[in-house]
Design a protein around this motif. Structure first.
Motif, PDB file in Angstrom:
ATOM      1  N   ILE A   1       0.837  -1.198   0.000  1.00  0.00           N
ATOM      2  CA  ILE A   1       0.000   0.000   0.000  1.00  0.00           C
ATOM      3  C   ILE A   1       0.875   1.252   0.000  1.00  0.00           C
TER       4      ILE A   1
ATOM      5  N   SER B   1       2.428   1.753  -3.384  1.00  0.00           N
ATOM      6  CA  SER B   1       1.440   2.203  -4.356  1.00  0.00           C
ATOM      7  C   SER B   1       1.144   3.689  -4.198  1.00  0.00           C
ATOM      8  N   VAL B   2       1.023   4.148  -2.957  1.00  0.00           N
ATOM      9  CA  VAL B   2       0.748   5.569  -2.707  1.00  0.00           C
ATOM     10  C   VAL B   2       1.944   6.420  -3.131  1.00  0.00           C
TER      11      VAL B   2
ATOM     12  N   ILE C   1      -6.610   3.970  -2.868  1.00  0.00           N
ATOM     13  CA  ILE C   1      -6.489   2.686  -2.161  1.00  0.00           C
ATOM     14  C   ILE C   1      -7.735   1.833  -2.383  1.00  0.00           C
TER      15      ILE C   1
END
Length: 161
Positions: free
Chosen positions: A108, A111-112, A145
């Motif tokens: 996560i 990805s951010v 997300i």
């Protein structure tokens, strides 16, 4: 500075209610009459005992349906491999997931960061803290997300301005 937390929590009382409703339905269904099928929960582990493989699959469907009625996503349950018990009977354990594991948290965060949002993401144990200068940035991160293909249901809590 605005921030929010990303967590993954499952309400165990709602799981108990779903299991109680499932047991009640199993006692009334014709195809479960006279069977030794049962389901029980200890801590964050559900044990499913079924007479045979077919009944085990039926119990899976019942469990998923009752959990969905209680607003618990199917991804919150991690089924282990089914094992043979005495005779033809089957036993299977299912773990109720609580918290975000390290690998998923790292995915996560990556990805951010790859999406180049102007926020900081910190891993704090089994949850993530997202901090940014603008509320709009945080809301964009939440939408990003939600669009990721994650198997674990996430909640966005503790939003502060």
């Amino acid at each position: 500075m605005p921030s929010f937390d990303i967590v993954s929590k499952t309400d165990l009382e709602e799981v108990d209610n779903a299991l109680a409703n499932m047991v009640r339905e199993m006692s009334q269904r014709y195809d479960f009459k006279g069977s030794q099928c049962k389901i029980e929960r200890k801590e964050a582990e559900i044990t499913i005992n079924a007479d045979d493989d077919l009944k085990l699959k039926q119990m899976h469907e019942l469990l998923q349906g009752h959990l969905a009625r209680r607003k618990i996503e199917a991804g919150a349950i991690d089924y282990q491999t089914a094992e043979k018990a005495a005779g033809q009977s089957m036993r299977q354990k299912a773990i109720i997931r609580q918290g975000i594991d390290k690998e998923l948290a790292k995915r996560i965060v990556k990805s951010v960061k790859d999406a180049k949002f102007k926020v900081q993401v910190a891993i704090q144990g089994s949850e993530l803290r997202v901090t940014g200068k603008k509320r709009d940035d945080l809301q964009a991160v939440i939408e990003h997300i939600k669009g990721l293909p994650l198997e674990l249901p996430l909640q966005y809590v503790n939003f502060r301005d």
